[in-house]
Design a protein around this motif. Structure first.
Motif, short mmCIF file in Angstrom:
data_model
loop_
_atom_site.label_atom_id
_atom_site.label_comp_id
_atom_site.label_asym_id
_atom_site.label_seq_id
_atom_site.Cartn_x
_atom_site.Cartn_y
_atom_site.Cartn_z
N THR A 3 56.84 128.50 -16.53
CA THR A 3 56.74 129.93 -16.33
C THR A 3 57.14 130.26 -14.91
O THR A 3 56.63 129.65 -13.97
N GLU A 4 58.07 131.20 -14.74
CA GLU A 4 58.45 131.63 -13.40
C GLU A 4 57.47 132.69 -12.94
O GLU A 4 57.07 133.56 -13.70
N ILE A 5 57.08 132.62 -11.68
CA ILE A 5 56.10 133.53 -11.11
C ILE A 5 56.83 134.61 -10.31
O ILE A 5 57.75 134.33 -9.56
N ALA A 6 56.42 135.85 -10.45
CA ALA A 6 57.01 136.96 -9.70
C ALA A 6 55.93 137.69 -8.92
O ALA A 6 54.75 137.60 -9.23
N LEU A 7 56.33 138.47 -7.92
CA LEU A 7 55.41 139.21 -7.07
C LEU A 7 55.99 140.59 -6.80
O LEU A 7 57.19 140.75 -6.73
N SER A 8 55.15 141.60 -6.67
CA SER A 8 55.65 142.93 -6.32
C SER A 8 54.78 143.53 -5.22
O SER A 8 53.61 143.21 -5.09
N GLY A 9 55.38 144.43 -4.41
CA GLY A 9 54.65 145.17 -3.38
C GLY A 9 54.63 144.50 -2.04
O GLY A 9 54.20 143.37 -1.92
N PRO A 10 55.13 145.20 -0.97
CA PRO A 10 55.12 144.62 0.38
C PRO A 10 53.72 144.54 0.98
O PRO A 10 52.88 145.41 0.73
N ARG A 11 53.48 143.50 1.75
CA ARG A 11 52.17 143.27 2.36
C ARG A 11 52.31 142.27 3.50
O ARG A 11 53.02 141.28 3.35
N THR A 12 51.65 142.53 4.63
CA THR A 12 51.67 141.61 5.77
C THR A 12 50.24 141.22 6.11
O THR A 12 49.36 142.07 6.17
N TYR A 84 49.57 126.07 5.47
CA TYR A 84 48.98 127.37 5.82
C TYR A 84 49.31 128.44 4.79
O TYR A 84 48.42 129.15 4.32
N ILE A 85 50.58 128.59 4.41
CA ILE A 85 50.93 129.67 3.48
C ILE A 85 50.27 129.44 2.12
O ILE A 85 49.84 130.38 1.47
N ALA A 86 50.16 128.19 1.69
CA ALA A 86 49.48 127.91 0.41
C ALA A 86 47.99 128.21 0.51
O ALA A 86 47.42 128.83 -0.40
N ALA A 87 47.34 127.81 1.60
CA ALA A 87 45.91 128.09 1.77
C ALA A 87 45.66 129.59 1.84
O ALA A 87 44.70 130.10 1.26
N LYS A 88 46.54 130.31 2.53
CA LYS A 88 46.39 131.77 2.63
C LYS A 88 46.59 132.41 1.25
O LYS A 88 45.87 133.36 0.90
N ALA A 89 47.52 131.89 0.47
CA ALA A 89 47.74 132.40 -0.89
C ALA A 89 46.50 132.21 -1.75
O ALA A 89 46.14 133.10 -2.54
N VAL A 90 45.83 131.08 -1.60
CA VAL A 90 44.60 130.84 -2.34
C VAL A 90 43.48 131.75 -1.84
O VAL A 90 42.84 132.47 -2.62
N GLN A 91 43.26 131.74 -0.53
CA GLN A 91 42.16 132.50 0.06
C GLN A 91 42.24 133.99 -0.28
O GLN A 91 41.23 134.62 -0.60
N ASP A 92 43.43 134.56 -0.21
CA ASP A 92 43.59 136.00 -0.40
C ASP A 92 44.16 136.37 -1.77
O ASP A 92 44.46 137.54 -2.02
N ASP A 99 46.40 132.45 -6.92
CA ASP A 99 45.40 133.51 -7.07
C ASP A 99 44.29 133.13 -8.06
O ASP A 99 43.28 133.80 -8.13
N ARG A 100 44.47 132.03 -8.77
CA ARG A 100 43.44 131.54 -9.70
C ARG A 100 42.69 130.33 -9.16
O ARG A 100 41.77 129.84 -9.79
N TRP A 101 43.10 129.82 -8.03
CA TRP A 101 42.47 128.65 -7.44
C TRP A 101 41.30 129.08 -6.56
O TRP A 101 41.28 130.17 -6.00
N THR A 102 40.34 128.17 -6.40
CA THR A 102 39.30 128.37 -5.40
C THR A 102 39.74 127.64 -4.12
O THR A 102 40.65 126.80 -4.16
N MET A 103 39.11 127.94 -3.02
CA MET A 103 39.43 127.22 -1.79
C MET A 103 39.13 125.74 -1.94
O MET A 103 39.87 124.89 -1.43
N GLN A 104 38.08 125.40 -2.69
CA GLN A 104 37.79 123.99 -2.91
C GLN A 104 38.91 123.32 -3.70
O GLN A 104 39.25 122.16 -3.43
N ASP A 105 39.48 124.04 -4.68
CA ASP A 105 40.65 123.50 -5.39
C ASP A 105 41.73 123.13 -4.40
O ASP A 105 42.34 122.06 -4.49
N ASN A 180 48.34 117.39 -10.33
CA ASN A 180 46.92 117.56 -10.60
C ASN A 180 46.47 118.99 -10.34
O ASN A 180 45.37 119.24 -9.82
N ALA A 181 47.33 119.96 -10.65
CA ALA A 181 47.01 121.36 -10.40
C ALA A 181 45.86 121.82 -11.29
O ALA A 181 45.77 121.39 -12.45
N PRO A 182 44.99 122.68 -10.77
CA PRO A 182 43.92 123.19 -11.61
C PRO A 182 44.50 124.01 -12.77
O PRO A 182 45.49 124.72 -12.59
N VAL A 183 43.91 123.90 -13.90
CA VAL A 183 44.34 124.67 -15.07
C VAL A 183 43.41 125.87 -15.18
O VAL A 183 42.19 125.71 -15.21
#
Length: 186
Positions: A3-12, A84-92, A99-105, A180-183
């Motif tokens: 599945t290809e993932i897409a994103l919409s809307g600017p954000r900094t 960093y960018i992956a951790a930030k994606a999880v955290q926020d 966006d479905r992972w926990t920080m512990q994941d 070993n990605a979380p499902v």
């Protein structure tokens, strides 16, 4: 199935010093080159996200000074940007699947399951290793569901570049595989 993932809307999102400190925890003190990172989302249809980063290498962590940025430092700096960018994606909850992972994941997978599958780099003009800038771009994110012979995976196509005030220039393309990605998060 892929599945290809897409994103919409600017954000900094401004640098998060606490998250950066945690992301760099596995690194020796003299190898924590990433000093700050600002994540930008949705500013282009050509990519998912990017981070603008500041680096400083006071002295190499593995060799006497060469006076310039080299392949080992490229790889270390790239890793720190990606972590960093992956951790930030999880955290926020910035984009799927993070966006479905926990920080512990994320913390459980940061070192053992985030792998560079392919890396190419070029050095167009020497970068001095004092202070310099970098950028990572997440171009594409794919999720691969688990199958009988392997667990779930996330594959990210990324590109990056590094530069300094004197016109130094280095670029690369890196494919990341997260095994070993979380499902469904968790």
């Amino acid at each position: 199935m892929t599945t290809e993932i897409a994103l919409s809307g600017p954000r900094t999102l401004a640098n998060d010093p606490d998250l950066l400190t945690r992301v760099l925890t596995p690194y020796r003190d003299n190898c924590q080159y990433l000093k700050s990172a600002e994540v930008v989302l949705g500013d282009s249809e050509d990519h998912v996200a990017r981070a603008l980063c500041a680096f400083e290498i006071e002295e190499s962590c593995y060799i006497d000074s060469t006076g310039h940025f080299n392949a080992v430092e490229f790889n270390i700096c790239y890793n720190q940007m990606f972590y960093y960018i992956a951790a930030k994606a999880v955290q926020d909850g910035l984009f799927a699947p993070f966006d479905r992972w926990t920080m512990q994941d994320y913390w459980d997978r940061q070192l053992p399951d985030i792998l560079i599958a392919k890396l190419s780099s070029s050095y167009r003009r020497a970068i001095h290793t004092g202070r310099f800038e970098g950028e990572i771009v997440v171009d594409k994110v794919l999720e691969r569901e688990p199958s009988a012979d392997r667990g779930a995976m996330v594959v990210l196509n990324t590109s990056c570049r590094f530069w300094d005030q004197a016109g130094g220039d280095s670029r690369g393309e890196v494919k990341i595989v997260i095994t070993n990605a979380p499902v469904n998060g968790g």
